[in-house]
Design an enzyme around this catalytic site. Sequence first.
Site, PDB file in Angstrom:
ATOM      1  CE1 TYR A 116     -30.166  35.913  94.743  1.00 44.68           C
ATOM      2  CE2 TYR A 116     -28.488  35.007  96.193  1.00 44.68           C
ATOM      3  CZ  TYR A 116     -29.812  35.144  95.839  1.00 44.68           C
ATOM      4  OH  TYR A 116     -30.785  34.514  96.575  1.00 44.68           O
ATOM      5  CE1 TYR A 132     -34.671  36.408  98.526  1.00 44.23           C
ATOM      6  CE2 TYR A 132     -34.183  35.375 100.626  1.00 44.23           C
ATOM      7  CZ  TYR A 132     -34.142  35.355  99.252  1.00 44.23           C
ATOM      8  OH  TYR A 132     -33.593  34.273  98.609  1.00 44.23           O
ATOM      9  CE  LYS A 170     -30.150  32.767 104.941  1.00 49.80           C
ATOM     10  NZ  LYS A 170     -31.440  33.307 104.482  1.00 49.80           N
TER      11      LYS A 170
HETATM   12  C1  LIG Z   1     -32.379  33.041 103.361  1.00 49.04           C
HETATM   13  C2  LIG Z   1     -33.797  33.281 103.632  1.00 49.04           C
HETATM   14  C3  LIG Z   1     -34.791  32.473 103.066  1.00 49.04           C
HETATM   15  C4  LIG Z   1     -34.488  31.404 102.046  1.00 49.04           C
HETATM   16  O1  LIG Z   1     -33.731  30.357 102.575  1.00 49.04           O
HETATM   17  P1  LIG Z   1     -32.921  29.396 101.573  1.00 49.04           P
HETATM   18  O2  LIG Z   1     -32.356  28.345 102.487  1.00 49.04           O
HETATM   19  O3  LIG Z   1     -31.868  30.232 100.926  1.00 49.04           O
HETATM   20  O4  LIG Z   1     -33.882  28.851 100.605  1.00 49.04           O
HETATM   21  C5  LIG Z   1     -36.111  32.695 103.424  1.00 49.04           C
HETATM   22  N1  LIG Z   1     -36.431  33.665 104.293  1.00 49.04           N
HETATM   23  C6  LIG Z   1     -35.505  34.452 104.863  1.00 49.04           C
HETATM   24  C7  LIG Z   1     -35.929  35.484 105.849  1.00 49.04           C
HETATM   25  C8  LIG Z   1     -34.158  34.305 104.544  1.00 49.04           C
HETATM   26  O5  LIG Z   1     -33.241  35.116 105.081  1.00 49.04           O
END
Ligand SMILES: *Cc1c(COP(=O)(O)O)cnc(C)c1O
Length: 423
Positions: free
Chosen positions: A9, A137, A269
Amino acid sequence: MKSPVWHPYAHLKTQAPAPNVVGGSGAYFTLDSGEHLLDATCSWWCMIHGYSHPRLIAAIREQAGKLCHVMLGGLTHEPADQLARELVRITPAGLNHVFYSDSGSVGMEVAMKMALQYQALTGHPEKSRMLSLMKAYHGDTTGCMAVCDPEEGMHSLFAKLLPQHHFAPAPSAPYNATQAHVDHDLNALRGVLERHHTEIAALLMEPLLQAAGGLNMTSPAYLTGARALCDEFNVLLVFDEVATGFGRTGTLFAADHAGVTPDIMVLSKGLTGGYLGHAATLATDRVHDAFIGDSPHHAFMHGPTFMGNPLACRVALESLRVFEEENYLSKIDALSHSLRRELLEDAALRAHPAVADIRVLGATAVIEAHSATTLAGVGTFARERGVWLRPIDRWLYTMPAYITSEAEITHITSVMKAWFLER
Ligand SMILES: *Cc1c(COP(=O)(O)O)cnc(C)c1O
């Protein structure tokens, strides 16, 4: 020679040199310059226990001495089995099956494939598109890009490559909205379903908190209403709890605010406390059992090399134990209280002409500016004051680690406020 590392980014022409992190402890990481920076983002929202947590480090060390990796194709191991049982125990009732992968994006790809194949296996092969929300997202892989907000979602360059899905307006009713306001959002969702349900396999959403798309905080009643609409139109409900899972919105999962069980739920996450990359896609019996059958189409053809990695599963188990034994939900409640007091109740901040809105939900707070240019330079400003802040476009936010102390939280919020009020 400049480092060959290509940063995400980033505009290569204007990017500032990346500070070099050499370690970390608690809510802080340390740079080679000797600076200790208080991490207001807990490293893209995953380091929920902070840095160098002794129990998580010990869990990885112990597991590394036994088994670092083995394929999950045709084999299993105790950390994978135990973590799956724990995830079934703590997630909304009915999510009884766990498919592992290595990142949030891949976890969402798995969810979409699963939903589409479910529809095909249950006699609805024409249900082959997704319904997503504006401001969504869901990740950066090709399948995920196609279900991110097509206008503001930073992937418009790839529009021609991407499959076409359906989008409903982003919910506008805030957390405490009246039912009438939520019904307005639900009617918009119903409109899209009425027109297109025959070709929609699943409705995808980040429940309660549309995170990277602008920290849009919405009502639990929207989740309840969406569940009913999905049942009415035979559309699977997929909750992307990659950001909201593990306490971020104040309950263990955002779904818990509404007592709703989605058909499929994606976690990543916070899953491993951020210590290793991993993800889990959970499914109900209804979804899972549709895959029991005799045709070649009944097998789920997906299997990332590192799915169910023993180190990741083991550290995720330890993360969950710490979370429960140390009653993190009460810590999150206290953090939320401080964030509200420091940001929502600050009259000068609220009245500032550059500030469009201030929102707090669980351990997440955002000051939304009218324009991204207002926030140019805020990272450097914060670093000079000992805090690591990294806004997204016009949203200056914090998602701190749950071990962040009261004093550390007010340090973060004071820097966020000072950017607007003291320059
Ligand atoms: C960060 C995120 C993703 C993608 O996860 P990655 O481990 O970066 O591929 C998907 N959905 C949401 C809501 C996110 O915050």
